[in-house]
Design an enzyme around this catalytic site. Sequence first.
Site, mmCIF file in Angstrom:
data_model
loop_
_atom_site.group_PDB
_atom_site.id
_atom_site.type_symbol
_atom_site.label_atom_id
_atom_site.label_comp_id
_atom_site.label_asym_id
_atom_site.label_seq_id
_atom_site.Cartn_x
_atom_site.Cartn_y
_atom_site.Cartn_z
ATOM 1 N N ASP A 1 95.130 -6.872 53.133
ATOM 2 C CA ASP A 1 93.680 -7.071 53.142
ATOM 3 C C ASP A 1 93.018 -5.697 53.010
ATOM 4 O OD1 ASP A 1 91.042 -7.494 53.650
ATOM 5 O OD2 ASP A 1 91.348 -8.812 55.373
ATOM 6 N N GLY B 1 94.023 -7.503 43.924
ATOM 7 C CA GLY B 1 93.103 -8.645 43.815
ATOM 8 C C GLY B 1 93.516 -9.555 42.678
ATOM 9 N N SER B 2 94.817 -9.937 42.692
ATOM 10 C CA SER B 2 95.392 -10.567 41.492
ATOM 11 C C SER B 2 95.594 -12.074 41.611
ATOM 12 C CB SER B 2 96.728 -9.887 41.182
ATOM 13 O OG SER B 2 97.413 -9.619 42.384
ATOM 14 N N TYR C 1 77.043 -2.005 46.097
ATOM 15 C CA TYR C 1 77.982 -2.495 45.075
ATOM 16 C C TYR C 1 77.859 -1.634 43.821
ATOM 17 C CZ TYR C 1 80.159 -5.419 41.510
ATOM 18 O OH TYR C 1 80.964 -5.859 40.490
ATOM 19 N N GLY D 1 91.456 -10.252 37.853
ATOM 20 C CA GLY D 1 92.752 -9.683 38.251
ATOM 21 C C GLY D 1 93.907 -10.601 37.870
HETATM 22 N N1 NAP Z 1 82.976 -11.258 37.538
HETATM 23 C C1 NAP Z 1 82.139 -10.385 37.001
HETATM 24 O O1 NAP Z 1 81.141 -10.744 36.345
HETATM 25 C C2 NAP Z 1 82.401 -8.914 37.126
HETATM 26 C C3 NAP Z 1 81.571 -8.032 36.396
HETATM 27 C C4 NAP Z 1 81.798 -6.682 36.516
HETATM 28 C C5 NAP Z 1 82.812 -6.192 37.295
HETATM 29 N N2 NAP Z 1 83.600 -7.069 37.995
HETATM 30 C C6 NAP Z 1 84.652 -6.527 38.829
HETATM 31 O O2 NAP Z 1 85.881 -7.129 38.489
HETATM 32 C C7 NAP Z 1 86.728 -7.189 39.642
HETATM 33 C C8 NAP Z 1 87.234 -8.610 39.824
HETATM 34 O O3 NAP Z 1 86.137 -9.481 39.977
HETATM 35 P P1 NAP Z 1 86.306 -11.072 39.901
HETATM 36 O O4 NAP Z 1 85.009 -11.588 39.427
HETATM 37 O O5 NAP Z 1 87.542 -11.416 39.183
HETATM 38 O O6 NAP Z 1 86.452 -11.425 41.466
HETATM 39 P P2 NAP Z 1 87.033 -12.761 42.162
HETATM 40 O O7 NAP Z 1 87.118 -13.870 41.175
HETATM 41 O O8 NAP Z 1 86.206 -12.957 43.374
HETATM 42 O O9 NAP Z 1 88.518 -12.342 42.583
HETATM 43 C C9 NAP Z 1 88.714 -11.319 43.499
HETATM 44 C C10 NAP Z 1 90.187 -11.140 43.798
HETATM 45 O O10 NAP Z 1 90.311 -10.120 44.788
HETATM 46 C C11 NAP Z 1 90.970 -10.636 45.942
HETATM 47 N N3 NAP Z 1 90.382 -10.065 47.148
HETATM 48 C C12 NAP Z 1 89.113 -10.188 47.577
HETATM 49 N N4 NAP Z 1 88.952 -9.541 48.742
HETATM 50 C C13 NAP Z 1 90.146 -9.014 49.057
HETATM 51 C C14 NAP Z 1 90.626 -8.236 50.138
HETATM 52 N N5 NAP Z 1 89.835 -7.909 51.162
HETATM 53 N N6 NAP Z 1 91.924 -7.842 50.155
HETATM 54 C C15 NAP Z 1 92.747 -8.214 49.158
HETATM 55 N N7 NAP Z 1 92.354 -8.949 48.087
HETATM 56 C C16 NAP Z 1 91.080 -9.345 48.039
HETATM 57 C C17 NAP Z 1 90.733 -12.123 45.881
HETATM 58 O O11 NAP Z 1 91.727 -12.746 46.665
HETATM 59 P P3 NAP Z 1 91.413 -14.176 47.360
HETATM 60 O O12 NAP Z 1 91.562 -15.136 46.257
HETATM 61 O O13 NAP Z 1 92.391 -14.291 48.448
HETATM 62 O O14 NAP Z 1 89.982 -14.105 47.839
HETATM 63 C C18 NAP Z 1 90.841 -12.380 44.375
HETATM 64 O O15 NAP Z 1 92.180 -12.439 43.982
HETATM 65 C C19 NAP Z 1 85.884 -6.682 40.796
HETATM 66 O O16 NAP Z 1 86.165 -5.333 41.030
HETATM 67 C C20 NAP Z 1 84.462 -6.829 40.292
HETATM 68 O O17 NAP Z 1 83.581 -5.941 40.920
HETATM 69 C C21 NAP Z 1 83.410 -8.419 37.932
#
Ligand code: NAP
Length: 338
Positions: free
Chosen positions: A123, A72-73, A215, A78
């Site tokens: 995916d 998810g980079s 979640y 990521g």
């Molecule tokens: N943001 C927060 O406040 C927060 C808090 C606590 C924990 N987290 C955790 O941190 C992690 C990252 O969160 P984030 O906020 O950075 O999320 P984000 O901004 O939505 O980014 C998610 C990344 O994962 C990729 N992705 C999503 N679905 C996918 C799939 N089915 N297959 C392959 N790649 C996929 C996305 O690719 P695309 O760009 O192609 O969609 C994107 O690169 C998650 O595990 C989340 O639960 C986040």
Amino acid sequence: MAAVDRFSFLFTEISKTITAYTEAFAIIGTLYTAKKTLNTALQLYDVVKVHLVARGQQNLVTRFGPWAVVTGSTDGIGKAYAQELARAGVNIILISRSQDKLRKTARELETTFHVETLTIKADFSKGSEIYESISSQLQGKDIGILVNNVGVYDYPQYFVDVPLEKLWQLININIGAATAMSRIVLPQMIEKRKGAIVNITANTALHPTPQIAVYAATKTYLDFLSRAIQYECKDKGITVQSLMPSYVATRMTQFTDASPSVLIPSASVYARHAVSTLGISSRTTGYFPHTVQFWVSSMLPEWLWMWGSSRLNSAIRRKTQLTMQLREARLREKLPQL
Ligand SMILES: NC(=O)c1ccc[n+]([C@@H]2O[C@H](COP(=O)([O-])OP(=O)(O)OC[C@H]3O[C@@H](n4cnc5c(N)ncnc54)[C@H](OP(=O)(O)O)[C@@H]3O)[C@@H](O)[C@H]2O)c1
């Protein structure tokens, strides 16, 4: 007289018992206070060590190895985490689902940080079928760090209202990916007796959370998985870290309408702090203000957490559903004109 004698005898006996109880309670109280004081001191020591002293003191390539895999980079935490590792000279294997975004992110890393990259389009919602191909594409790479970052979050809804297909996607992405990727990468780390796995969980792992039940449960799974594998691997030179952020300003948290702040850092600020804790702590929020939030959350009784999060999630659900209805209505208005 005899009655008085008996009464004074009884009084003396009761006093003795009370004194014994008082002393026992005093000992229990002292032990409890000593335990609490020691715990607080150890926690404070850990905070100082993790968030202040240890920052920027290690060479990640030497300590763990030349390549890192980040799932998810292409966005959010990521992508920012991959940038921080690349800044430290680590070559990056990016795994995400969009080829264009993968190519763009890889190019940025190569030109900005002069590292090598490899991209794998996958995916994670598809479940077990994708891992044979991922495994074969990772062959021959000396992987020192695996960052299990990929995760999705749907807006708050009651469990029974979430379509079953969505629940499987959450499970496949949030826990299936980290489980399978760790199983693929760990054997070569054990063989080399060095490596690090970072599982990005969340502070929602602390308590059950209504309306984001699945979640939150996936994050608890990841926290427990990390701690158990860390225990299994502690004598094998491997670090397994459960990284537990609170809110970070990314696409995932757009619904809060919050701009980055001290409590809700941008992904790059968060990643810079989080990477500095790698190999230093096996369970951390990765960011000092989140550690304070974590302490407060962990002290809350479960009923209070459930009640508070339920009210908050109800408000978010209503707002999100209203926004979705408005969007649909606008679309319907536009359609006849097209
Ligand atoms: N943001 C927060 O406040 C927060 C808090 C606590 C924990 N987290 C955790 O941190 C992690 C990252 O969160 P984030 O906020 O950075 O999320 P984000 O901004 O939505 O980014 C998610 C990344 O994962 C990729 N992705 C999503 N679905 C996918 C799939 N089915 N297959 C392959 N790649 C996929 C996305 O690719 P695309 O760009 O192609 O969609 C994107 O690169 C998650 O595990 C989340 O639960 C986040």
